[in-house]
Design a protein around this motif. Structure first.
Motif, PDB file in Angstrom:
ATOM      1  N   GLU A  12      -7.450   4.914 -11.196  1.00 19.16           N
ATOM      2  CA  GLU A  12      -7.790   4.556  -9.812  1.00 19.16           C
ATOM      3  C   GLU A  12      -6.573   4.324  -8.908  1.00 19.16           C
ATOM      4  OE1 GLU A  12     -10.842   4.740  -8.755  1.00 19.16           O
ATOM      5  OE2 GLU A  12     -11.659   5.108 -10.762  1.00 19.16           O
ATOM      6  N   ALA A  13      -5.375   4.313  -9.492  1.00 20.38           N
ATOM      7  CA  ALA A  13      -4.135   4.073  -8.742  1.00 20.38           C
ATOM      8  C   ALA A  13      -4.217   2.793  -7.917  1.00 20.38           C
ATOM      9  CB  ALA A  13      -3.788   5.271  -7.855  1.00 20.38           C
ATOM     10  N   ARG A  14      -4.604   1.696  -8.614  1.00 17.21           N
ATOM     11  CA  ARG A  14      -4.696   0.381  -7.964  1.00 17.21           C
ATOM     12  C   ARG A  14      -3.752  -0.592  -8.661  1.00 17.21           C
ATOM     13  NH1 ARG A  14     -11.094   0.196  -8.397  1.00 17.21           N
ATOM     14  NH2 ARG A  14     -10.396  -0.443 -10.468  1.00 17.21           N
ATOM     15  N   PHE A  15      -2.891  -1.213  -7.872  1.00 14.19           N
ATOM     16  CA  PHE A  15      -1.953  -2.195  -8.419  1.00 14.19           C
ATOM     17  C   PHE A  15      -2.687  -3.352  -9.079  1.00 14.19           C
ATOM     18  CE2 PHE A  15       0.510  -6.142  -7.826  1.00 14.19           C
ATOM     19  CZ  PHE A  15       1.564  -5.861  -8.676  1.00 14.19           C
ATOM     20  N   LYS A  16      -3.831  -3.745  -8.532  1.00  9.57           N
ATOM     21  CA  LYS A  16      -4.529  -4.916  -9.068  1.00  9.57           C
ATOM     22  C   LYS A  16      -4.845  -4.752 -10.553  1.00  9.57           C
ATOM     23  CE  LYS A  16      -9.355  -3.931  -8.089  1.00  9.57           C
ATOM     24  NZ  LYS A  16     -10.595  -4.463  -7.565  1.00  9.57           N
ATOM     25  N   ASP A  17      -5.091  -3.537 -11.009  1.00 12.29           N
ATOM     26  CA  ASP A  17      -5.368  -3.325 -12.426  1.00 12.29           C
ATOM     27  C   ASP A  17      -4.122  -3.573 -13.275  1.00 12.29           C
ATOM     28  OD1 ASP A  17      -8.126  -2.594 -12.040  1.00 12.29           O
ATOM     29  OD2 ASP A  17      -7.397  -0.683 -11.267  1.00 12.29           O
ATOM     30  N   CYS A  18      -2.959  -3.149 -12.787  1.00 11.31           N
ATOM     31  CA  CYS A  18      -1.694  -3.465 -13.476  1.00 11.31           C
ATOM     32  C   CYS A  18      -1.465  -4.971 -13.479  1.00 11.31           C
ATOM     33  CB  CYS A  18      -0.517  -2.781 -12.788  1.00 11.31           C
ATOM     34  SG  CYS A  18      -0.161  -1.138 -13.387  1.00 11.31           S
ATOM     35  N   LEU A  19      -1.799  -5.607 -12.376  1.00 12.32           N
ATOM     36  CA  LEU A  19      -1.635  -7.055 -12.266  1.00 12.32           C
ATOM     37  C   LEU A  19      -2.531  -7.774 -13.266  1.00 12.32           C
ATOM     38  CD1 LEU A  19      -0.277  -9.404 -10.823  1.00 12.32           C
ATOM     39  CD2 LEU A  19      -2.065  -9.260  -9.077  1.00 12.32           C
ATOM     40  N   TYR A  20      -3.773  -7.323 -13.432  1.00  9.44           N
ATOM     41  CA  TYR A  20      -4.665  -7.931 -14.429  1.00  9.44           C
ATOM     42  C   TYR A  20      -4.063  -7.795 -15.824  1.00  9.44           C
ATOM     43  CZ  TYR A  20      -8.335  -7.836 -10.809  1.00  9.44           C
ATOM     44  OH  TYR A  20      -9.075  -7.999  -9.666  1.00  9.44           O
ATOM     45  N   ALA A  21      -3.522  -6.626 -16.135  1.00 10.23           N
ATOM     46  CA  ALA A  21      -2.886  -6.407 -17.434  1.00 10.23           C
ATOM     47  C   ALA A  21      -1.670  -7.324 -17.593  1.00 10.23           C
ATOM     48  CB  ALA A  21      -2.484  -4.943 -17.592  1.00 10.23           C
ATOM     49  N   ALA A  22      -0.876  -7.458 -16.548  1.00 14.67           N
ATOM     50  CA  ALA A  22       0.314  -8.322 -16.593  1.00 14.67           C
ATOM     51  C   ALA A  22      -0.078  -9.780 -16.809  1.00 14.67           C
ATOM     52  CB  ALA A  22       1.121  -8.168 -15.306  1.00 14.67           C
TER      53      ALA A  22
ATOM     54  N   ASP B 204       4.114   2.408 -17.592  1.00  7.44           N
ATOM     55  CA  ASP B 204       3.702   3.787 -17.355  1.00  7.44           C
ATOM     56  C   ASP B 204       2.655   3.854 -16.231  1.00  7.44           C
ATOM     57  OD1 ASP B 204       3.888   6.659 -18.454  1.00  7.44           O
ATOM     58  OD2 ASP B 204       1.717   6.295 -18.377  1.00  7.44           O
ATOM     59  N   ALA B 205       1.650   2.985 -16.308  1.00  9.76           N
ATOM     60  CA  ALA B 205       0.610   2.973 -15.279  1.00  9.76           C
ATOM     61  C   ALA B 205       1.202   2.595 -13.917  1.00  9.76           C
ATOM     62  CB  ALA B 205      -0.498   1.997 -15.663  1.00  9.76           C
ATOM     63  N   TYR B 206       2.087   1.601 -13.913  1.00  8.73           N
ATOM     64  CA  TYR B 206       2.722   1.144 -12.671  1.00  8.73           C
ATOM     65  C   TYR B 206       3.521   2.273 -12.023  1.00  8.73           C
ATOM     66  CZ  TYR B 206       5.788  -1.657  -9.650  1.00  8.73           C
ATOM     67  OH  TYR B 206       6.488  -2.164  -8.582  1.00  8.73           O
ATOM     68  N   ASN B 207       4.263   3.017 -12.835  1.00  3.20           N
ATOM     69  CA  ASN B 207       5.081   4.105 -12.295  1.00  3.20           C
ATOM     70  C   ASN B 207       4.261   5.280 -11.789  1.00  3.20           C
ATOM     71  OD1 ASN B 207       7.656   2.986 -12.411  1.00  3.20           O
ATOM     72  ND2 ASN B 207       7.826   3.458 -14.585  1.00  3.20           N
ATOM     73  N   ARG B 208       3.009   5.343 -12.130  1.00  2.00           N
ATOM     74  CA  ARG B 208       2.118   6.377 -11.603  1.00  2.00           C
ATOM     75  C   ARG B 208       1.548   6.002 -10.237  1.00  2.00           C
ATOM     76  NH1 ARG B 208       0.225   9.944 -15.812  1.00  2.00           N
ATOM     77  NH2 ARG B 208       1.148   9.341 -17.797  1.00  2.00           N
ATOM     78  N   LEU B 209       1.697   4.741  -9.845  1.00  2.00           N
ATOM     79  CA  LEU B 209       1.218   4.296  -8.536  1.00  2.00           C
ATOM     80  C   LEU B 209       2.061   4.928  -7.436  1.00  2.00           C
ATOM     81  CD1 LEU B 209       0.714   0.487  -9.221  1.00  2.00           C
ATOM     82  CD2 LEU B 209      -1.091   2.203  -8.921  1.00  2.00           C
ATOM     83  N   PRO B 210       1.445   5.196  -6.299  1.00  5.30           N
ATOM     84  CA  PRO B 210       2.226   5.758  -5.193  1.00  5.30           C
ATOM     85  C   PRO B 210       3.224   4.734  -4.639  1.00  5.30           C
ATOM     86  CG  PRO B 210      -0.023   5.308  -4.498  1.00  5.30           C
ATOM     87  CD  PRO B 210       0.033   5.035  -5.969  1.00  5.30           C
ATOM     88  N   GLU B 211       4.308   5.239  -4.107  1.00  7.67           N
ATOM     89  CA  GLU B 211       5.313   4.388  -3.447  1.00  7.67           C
ATOM     90  C   GLU B 211       4.767   3.973  -2.089  1.00  7.67           C
ATOM     91  OE1 GLU B 211       8.390   3.476  -4.488  1.00  7.67           O
ATOM     92  OE2 GLU B 211       8.595   4.700  -6.277  1.00  7.67           O
TER      93      GLU B 211
END
Length: 165
Positions: free
Chosen positions: A76-86, A112-119
């Motif tokens: 989904e390219a959502r930072f919040k999902d990386c944040l939940y994992a963190a 890896d997921a974080y680096n796939r997020l758009p800048e």
């Protein structure tokens, strides 16, 4: 927020018991993901995370949650999902029996997921996630790529990380 020891015990019990057998391979997202995310949020509100000791099932549930949230971030390219994992990894880092390799695999997935997020990508808040951010800042992706193993599998719902813990 101030919580009582009984709240801590209930949060621990919930994390240890909430995920059904096969949780790691259930469709993403699921109601269990949402419930685990809520329990992680509650746990992070306790002042001393070192009091937050999980049994092996609880640790496994949070590791699967990290894997699932990284997969959701990739889809989904959502930072919040990386944040939940963190946030889940912040709790896992406090576990006395957690192997370093497990932490590295978790970091590799999130990275890896974080680096796939758009800048531009949001930053993780070191004040809220001090242990995670300390590990995050010292993570060497190229060095770890050889020792940390995961793959991405295409599924009907989208790509999913498959970890070798």
């Amino acid at each position: 927020m101030n919580h009582h020891p009984a709240d801590l015990a209930q949060t621990i019990k919930t994390i240890e018991a909430i995920a059904p057998d096969g949780y790691g391979r259930m469709p993403i997202p699921s109601d269990t993901d949402e419930e685990l995310q809520e329990q992680v949020e509650i746990a992070l509100q306790f002042k001393n995370h070192k009091d937050f000791l999980l049994n092996q099932r609880g640790v496994d549930n949070l590791l699967k949650f990290v894997e699932r949230m990284a997969s959701e971030c990739m889809r989904e390219a959502r930072f919040k999902d990386c944040l939940y994992a963190a946030r889940a990894l912040e709790l896992l880092i406090c576990q006395p029996e957690l192997e370093e390799h497990t932490t590295l695999v978790s970091l590799a997935l999130i990275h890896d997921a974080y680096n796939r997020l758009p800048e531009p990508r949001p930053e993780f808040d070191a004040a809220q996630l001090p242990r995670f951010c300390a590990e995050w800042s010292g993570f060497d992706q190229e060095k770890m790529a050889k020792s940390v193993q995961f793959r991405i599998r295409e599924e009907p719902e989208g790509p999913r990380y498959i970890c070798y813990w």
